[in-house]
Enzyme design. Structure first.
Site: not given
Lengths: 539, 95
Positions: A124-125, A128, A134
């Site tokens: 997930h990170e 970014h 998101h």
């Protein structure tokens, strides 16, 4: 998905586990392995590549920290906030910080509700780090709340769409290993071909396109191959000598080393020695010419020579029966003064067809030995071929040759099973005798057939022409009716041929750039202007 | 007019919403001064933010700090805001 806006300007990114802020409770090797797997999730779906380096100057630096850690986003102990990452950019751009107070799991455990999968959070990170914000799609990797990880994790479609929008999909390697111009497999032997008896005992060797056919391993695939006879012999090595004279040919620079033909200092392309010159030469007419014996020094037959059984035979291209005759081919066209039946760009090379011959022009100019009979290149064509009507290379790289009311479709040099097919199979009218031209128009990628005053748009997917055709050729302003050929050259421009000239077509304006033709021989055959014919071109 | 009282839940919710981009972060030194005269708008923004959070998190949209919303705010999550700064500038301002 939501694209934040910033993205990396390059796709080969580096990453590193911080040397100073490593996880306090995790094995660093296991941690790096998990992080690499998390990056691979994005690499598999895009053109991004990730290389681990041991440097805090890497694009993506991963660190583990507690509470306040030199940025405006302190962690909060175990639970709640797990990690955060920065969008692409310099400095800390792309970096990912993980809360070292969390109970990180390198391997997911179903019975551990307190632990947190490092792989899930890292993946997930890193989203970014690559520029994704998101997502409100539950189940997406970029959903802000922790969802754990499922076995056999596959990047969800929402995330895939997001990353591919930014960096493009992973390049397909479907065609990477398929050689140039090599068919997958030859057609079965049920293909009907016309057979004729030859008047000579020699067989005609067909030229191949980018295929080896003369090497030892090609002729005898089951025999062991050694590059050269590694058998010692007491006899001297045999080297065949080139003949001491070459046949005169206007397209070939001739050089003569024998006494009969002393080397000239002034080699002209069309120089023809005459009896009036001071050089003691023998007049050699242009036609006919006689092929010399190959080689001029036959190999001696050494007794008890171990290499006798395993000689390295030199290769000489076989001459066709026609070239062994002394009569002049009467229908061989003059490349500098002729119209064309068809012109096509096949495999990046220009093929120009006239009567039963064709020229082939590659990146280095004209291939030697041309014009050549078209049936030598495509043997499945009728033996009594007089000319072709239209030729073009289809988007699937097959070669379509139109002859009369039939289409011959070739996969390289092999006729596709089921062909030839009548033109009516493709939706063309029964009354249509032939096509004038065919091309894939680069302007829109569509295929067009031309005949007389009409043209059709052919749907390659459906295999037939569109229903609201034919239309009037007048749409293609300036080329008139009954064209000879049309094709798209490497410069992306469309060229229409009629007679001994051609027009350059403006695709946007749908008209020729200049009403007056340019001479074809000068532009495409490299002929001198004075030989291009003085007849005024079409207008 | 008496000053409104804020429950602890509402305060923590407001902090949560500000942290993750659903509410603009207020300036504490003038926070109370801004309240006076803009209470209705203050409440509207808060309710809208709650609704936006509920919609983003996939829970029933009520506009109230109900149990589902509280559980959502307690779940483990990423520290980045859900709505980045400047996103509101590109959105149509709803009446």
């Amino acid at each position: 998905f939501a694209v934040q806006g910033e993205k990396w300007k390059y796709t080969n990114l580096t990453w590193s586990l911080s040397s100073t802020r490593r996880p306090s409770q995790l094995d660093p090797y296991g941690t790096r392995s998990v992080l690499a797997r998390a990056l691979d999730v994005w690499a598999q779906a895009s053109r991004l590549t990730f290389t681990e380096v041991n440097s805090d100057e890497a694009d993506i630096v991963v660190s583990f920290a507690k509470r306040y850690h030199d940025d405006a986003y302190p962690f909060d102990g175990r639970g709640a906030i797990l990690a955060h990452a920065f969008f692409p950019g310099t400095g800390r751009g792309g970096d990912a910080h993980f809360d070292d107070d969390e109970l990180w799991l390198l391997q997911p455990r179903d019975d551990d509700e307190e632990g947190t999968s490092l792989f899930a959070v890292a993946a997930h990170e890193f989203g970014h780090s690559l520029g994704l914000s998101h997502s409100s799609v539950k189940g997406a990797l970029m959903f802000p709340w922790y969802q754990g990880i499922q076995p056999n994790f596959v990047l969800p479609e929402d995330d895939r769409n997001g990353i591919q929008q930014m960096y493009g999909p992973k390049k397909s390697t479907k065609w990477a290993k398929i050689p140039y111009y090599r068919p997958a497999e030859p057609p079965p032997t049920t293909t009907t071909t016309t057979t004729t008896t030859t008047t000579t005992t020699t067989t005609t060797r067909r030229p191949y396109i980018n295929q080896h056919h003369n090497r030892h391993q090609d002729r005898y695939p089951n025999r062991p191959y050694t590059p050269y006879p590694r058998i010692p012999s007491k006899y001297p090595a045999y080297y065949p000598e080139k003949p001491n004279h070459y046949p005169y040919h206007p397209d070939r620079r001739h050089y003569n080393s024998s006494e009969e033909h002393p080397r000239r200092t002034n080699h002209h392309h069309n120089f023809r020695p005459t009896e009036t010159t001071s050089h003691p030469t023998t007049y050699r007419p242009r036609y006919p010419y006689v092929q010399p014996e190959y080689p001029s020094n036959p190999r001696p037959n050494y007794p008890n020579d171990p290499r006798q059984d395993n000689p390295r035979k030199p290769y000489y291209p076989e001459k066709t029966t026609q070239r062994t005759t002394t009569t002049t081919p009467s229908d061989k066209p003059d490349k500098c003064d002729t119209s064309y039946d068809a012109v096509a760009l096949i495999r990046g090379e220009l093929f120009i067809f006239k009567n039963r011959y064709h020229w082939r022009i590659g990146a280095n100019g004209h291939y030697p030995g041309y014009p050549m009979e078209t049936t030598r290149m495509w043997p499945s064509l009728p033996r009594d071929l007089t000319h072709v009507d239209a030729v073009y290379e289809r988007p699937d790289r097959k070669i379509a040759i139109f002859i009369g009311k039939e289409l011959y479709l070739f996969n390289s040099q092999y006729l596709v099973p089921g062909y030839p097919k009548p033109l009516s199979t493709f939706g063309l009218p029964e009354s249509l005798d032939k096509l004038d031209a065919a091309m894939v128009w680069g302007h829109n990628g569509n295929t067009y057939f031309y005949s007389g005053t009409m043209y059709w748009k052919y749907d390659e997917e459906k295999g037939r022409v569109d229903y609201d055709y034919p239309r009037n050729m007048a749409m293609w302003k300036g080329v008139g009716y009954n064209i000879d050929s049309v094709f798209q050259w490497k410069d992306g421009k469309t060229y229409f041929f009629k007679g001994k000239g051609f027009w350059k077509f403006n695709d946007l304006q749908m008209r020729v750039e200049n009403e007056r033709q340019y001479p074809s021989s000068t532009f495409w055959m490299g002929c001198p202007t004075e030989r291009a014919g003085r007849r005024a071109g079409y207008k | 007019r008496s000053r409104p009282t804020r429950s602890a839940h509402e305060k923590s919710a407001r902090s949560y919403l500000e942290t993750f981009g659903y509410l603009k972060k207020g300036r504490p030194e003038v926070g109370n001064l801004q309240l006076m005269g803009n209470e209705q708008e203050y409440e509207d923004d808060f309710r809208i933010a709650i609704k936006t959070l509920q919609e983003f998190g996939g829970i029933p949209v009520t506009g109230e700090i109900d149990t589902a919303t509280k559980n959502l705010m307690k779940q483990k999550r990423c520290g980045r805001p859900d709505r980045e700064d400047g996103e509101d500038e590109h959105r149509r301002k709803k009446r």
